[in-house]
Design a protein around this motif. Structure first.
Motif, short mmCIF file in Angstrom:
data_model
loop_
_atom_site.label_atom_id
_atom_site.label_comp_id
_atom_site.label_asym_id
_atom_site.label_seq_id
_atom_site.Cartn_x
_atom_site.Cartn_y
_atom_site.Cartn_z
N GLN A 99 7.67 -81.93 -25.67
CA GLN A 99 7.80 -81.75 -26.97
C GLN A 99 7.56 -80.10 -27.12
O GLN A 99 6.94 -79.40 -26.48
CB GLN A 99 7.19 -82.09 -28.15
N GLU A 100 8.15 -79.51 -28.31
CA GLU A 100 7.88 -78.03 -28.48
C GLU A 100 6.33 -77.83 -28.82
O GLU A 100 5.76 -78.94 -29.25
CB GLU A 100 8.86 -77.72 -29.84
N PRO A 101 5.95 -76.74 -28.54
CA PRO A 101 4.46 -76.40 -28.92
C PRO A 101 4.11 -76.73 -30.57
O PRO A 101 5.08 -76.28 -31.28
CB PRO A 101 4.42 -74.86 -28.80
N ALA A 130 12.79 -85.56 -39.09
CA ALA A 130 12.87 -84.07 -39.08
C ALA A 130 12.19 -83.61 -37.59
O ALA A 130 12.72 -82.94 -36.85
CB ALA A 130 12.28 -83.38 -40.11
N ALA A 131 11.14 -84.23 -37.45
CA ALA A 131 10.29 -83.86 -36.07
C ALA A 131 10.98 -84.36 -34.89
O ALA A 131 11.04 -83.63 -33.85
CB ALA A 131 8.90 -84.62 -36.14
N GLU A 132 11.70 -85.45 -34.88
CA GLU A 132 12.58 -85.71 -33.64
C GLU A 132 13.65 -84.77 -33.41
O GLU A 132 13.97 -84.46 -32.14
CB GLU A 132 13.26 -87.20 -33.99
N ILE A 133 14.27 -84.34 -34.53
CA ILE A 133 15.31 -83.38 -34.42
C ILE A 133 14.75 -82.01 -33.94
O ILE A 133 15.38 -81.31 -33.11
CB ILE A 133 16.07 -83.11 -35.85
N VAL A 134 13.53 -81.46 -34.15
CA VAL A 134 13.11 -80.30 -33.96
C VAL A 134 12.72 -80.50 -32.46
O VAL A 134 13.20 -79.84 -31.69
CB VAL A 134 11.67 -79.92 -34.59
N THR A 135 12.44 -81.72 -32.01
CA THR A 135 11.93 -81.83 -30.35
C THR A 135 13.31 -81.71 -29.78
O THR A 135 13.50 -81.31 -28.54
CB THR A 135 11.33 -83.07 -30.39
N VAL A 137 16.01 -80.19 -30.50
CA VAL A 137 16.68 -79.14 -30.70
C VAL A 137 15.83 -78.05 -29.33
O VAL A 137 16.44 -77.27 -28.67
CB VAL A 137 16.37 -78.38 -32.08
N PHE A 138 14.33 -78.22 -29.28
CA PHE A 138 13.63 -77.73 -28.37
C PHE A 138 14.22 -77.57 -27.07
O PHE A 138 14.46 -76.99 -26.28
CB PHE A 138 12.44 -78.10 -28.57
N HIS A 176 16.16 -61.88 -31.05
CA HIS A 176 15.03 -62.45 -32.03
C HIS A 176 14.21 -63.41 -31.36
O HIS A 176 14.67 -64.08 -30.34
CB HIS A 176 15.82 -62.82 -33.19
N GLY A 177 12.99 -63.85 -32.08
CA GLY A 177 12.30 -64.83 -31.69
C GLY A 177 12.90 -66.34 -32.30
O GLY A 177 14.17 -66.12 -32.86
N PHE A 178 12.15 -67.34 -32.51
CA PHE A 178 12.51 -68.49 -33.11
C PHE A 178 11.45 -69.20 -33.50
O PHE A 178 10.17 -68.96 -33.06
CB PHE A 178 13.32 -69.23 -32.01
N GLN A 179 11.50 -69.96 -34.52
CA GLN A 179 10.82 -70.97 -34.92
C GLN A 179 11.12 -72.29 -34.95
O GLN A 179 12.14 -72.81 -35.18
CB GLN A 179 10.07 -70.52 -36.17
N LEU A 180 10.03 -73.52 -34.41
CA LEU A 180 10.49 -74.91 -34.58
C LEU A 180 9.44 -75.63 -35.19
O LEU A 180 8.44 -75.81 -34.40
CB LEU A 180 10.57 -75.24 -33.17
N GLY A 181 9.31 -75.58 -36.36
CA GLY A 181 8.36 -76.29 -37.20
C GLY A 181 7.33 -75.54 -37.61
O GLY A 181 6.51 -75.91 -38.29
N GLN A 182 7.08 -74.07 -37.35
CA GLN A 182 5.95 -73.29 -37.69
C GLN A 182 6.33 -73.01 -39.40
O GLN A 182 7.38 -72.83 -39.69
CB GLN A 182 6.05 -71.93 -37.06
N PHE A 183 5.08 -73.33 -40.14
CA PHE A 183 5.08 -73.22 -41.47
C PHE A 183 6.26 -74.14 -42.08
O PHE A 183 6.71 -73.83 -43.20
CB PHE A 183 5.36 -71.85 -42.12
N ASN A 184 6.55 -75.48 -41.19
CA ASN A 184 7.27 -76.52 -41.66
C ASN A 184 8.59 -75.97 -41.84
O ASN A 184 9.59 -76.60 -42.56
CB ASN A 184 6.73 -77.13 -43.04
N ILE A 185 9.31 -74.87 -41.51
CA ILE A 185 10.47 -74.64 -41.31
C ILE A 185 11.21 -74.97 -39.88
O ILE A 185 10.63 -74.84 -39.03
CB ILE A 185 10.73 -73.16 -41.34
#
Length: 429
Positions: A99-101, A130-135, A137-138, A176-185
């Motif tokens: 999974q993503e960090p 949502a967590a499953e979709i974030v993973t 996407v990662f 650019h960088g990217f975020q996957l769940g940081q600060f809940n985005i």
């Protein structure tokens, strides 16, 4: 695209386009007509493969003629909707993470986000769906990069076959960088924080020693003057950025003596290189203006329309075998099952410092709400400030903007920030 672009002989270009069944504007690409070309959804027409094949054919042609050349190769990967090539759809190496960090600001509490700007403070908690979709996407982002790896390997092979690898400079970076769940985005990249703004630069070429690095803070605006310098050309006065060539190259005399004449000419034109390095900037200026809410929703009624028919078309889903576990973009304010990427509070001017009297490695940002398309945002009416000690607080949980101990530093950074806002071209540090 116009019929001609000064300095460019050939292009295969679009506005980001699609992974599946992509379309391009074409000029002087062997085997393709000039103008708009729409490709079918045949698996061989995966966008990274098309871009790679066209680039390789052109490199072989010009290198075979002994011509100097510049190739800018920019695949869509790993951008949304993160669709890998069909042959990599289920690939996952056993050594890769499951999974993503998930650092301390991943799905962090509302209390821990209160002293942060805009929608960061109001973001909902990440649900199980949502967590499953974030993973997903990662993982699919990594899978899209398998094709990029193939492209890079083929470029190196082509350069070596043509006998020009050892006198060619190669730069590998991103936009650019990217975020996957940081600060809940859930996903995206529109904020001032480290994971959105920091990007890699890997370089290879004559005079660049393997395993070397440099600490001078630089950004993408420095790439153009660097490439022009390596070609022995002078950057226009109006061009932002400065050449990082002196930092890239070894200082050993035997290495400098073996450089291409154009590179030696560029270095000589920069004057005393010790003085050049001493005058280099000590901070990076970052500026951004609100675009749209772009909420990422996971169970919203509109998400059903994003379950497209992969591999025949792009799909906003992480289970591409069945086009399921999908997300959708919803450009309105927050709804119960949606996670807004940003709000109109997200206009910022920021400095990422590396050396400041009294503190090192800080992120300082001023925010002014509004929409730049409707009224000018000049940050003279900033209503929120963030200040983070990145060295000791890498996940930027503790906003020090109102800490009395940091008032002198904040005052100094405010002055520096507005000097950067006012500069342009070669007047910038």
């Amino acid at each position: 695209m116009p019929e001609s672009l000064p300095g460019f002989d050939v292009w295969l270009a679009n506005d980001g386009g699609s992974y599946i069944s992509p379309s391009f504007q074409v000029k002087n690409i062997a085997g393709l007509p000039d103008g708009h070309v729409q490709f079918t959804s045949d698996a061989s027409n995966y966008s990274t493969a098309i871009i790679g094949n066209a680039s390789l054919a052109w490199i072989k042609e010009v290198a075979g003629k002994g011509q100097p050349f510049f190739a800018y190769i920019a695949p869509k990967a790993a951008h949304e909707p993160f669709n890998p090539a069909p042959w990599y759809r289920d690939h996952w190496d056993p050594s890769w993470p499951s999974q993503e960090p998930r650092p301390q600001n991943w799905n962090c509490s509302a209390e821990s986000r209160q002293n942060h700007h805009g929608n960061i403070a109001s973001q909902p908690m990440i649900t199980e769906e949502a967590a499953e979709i974030v993973t997903g996407v990662f993982k699919n982002r990594w899978r899209t990069l398998m094709s990029v790896d193939d492209l890079i390997a083929d470029v190196f092979s082509a350069l070596e076959t043509q006998g020009v690898l050892d006198n060619t400079y190669i730069f590998f970076s991103s936009d650019h960088g990217f975020q996957l769940g940081q600060f809940n985005i859930l996903m995206d990249k529109r904020h001032t924080y480290e994971w959105d703004t920091k990007i890699h630069l890997v370089a290879r070429g004559p005079g660049i020693e393997a395993g070397s690095s440099f600490a001078a803070p630089s950004t993408q605006v420095d790439i153009a003057p660097t490439i022009l310098g390596l070609a022995g050309l002078e950057a226009p006065e109006t061009m932002d950025g400065k050449s990082v060539v002196p930092f890239l190259l070894s200082s050993r005399s035997e290495v400098l003596a073996s450089l291409l004449p154009s590179t030696r000419q560029h270095l000589q034109g920069l004057g005393d290189l010790t003085d050049y390095a001493a005058k280099w900037r000590q901070e990076v200026f970052i500026e951004y203006y609100y675009n749209d809410y772009n909420s990422k929703c996971v169970t919203h009624k509109e998400c059903g329309s994003q379950r497209n028919d992969y591999p025949n078309s792009d799909s906003n889903c992480v289970d591409l075998a069945s086009n399921s576990k999908c997300w959708c973009n919803h450009n309105t304010a927050q709804e119960p099952d949606c996670y807004p990427t940003e709000t109109s509070a997200n206009n910022f001017a920021a400095l990422r410092t590396f050396t400041v009297e009294g503190a090192n490695h800080l992120l300082y940002a001023e925010f002014q709400p509004g929409d730049q398309a409707e009224s000018n945002i000049d940050f003279k009416k900033a209503d929120f400030t963030e200040l983070f000690d990145v060295q000791n607080d890498p996940w930027e949980m503790n906003n020090l903007a109102n800490d009395p101990a940091f008032v002198p530093v904040r005052t100094k950074l405010h002055k520096k920030l507005h000097a950067w806002l006012a500069c342009s071209g070669s007047s910038c540090a």
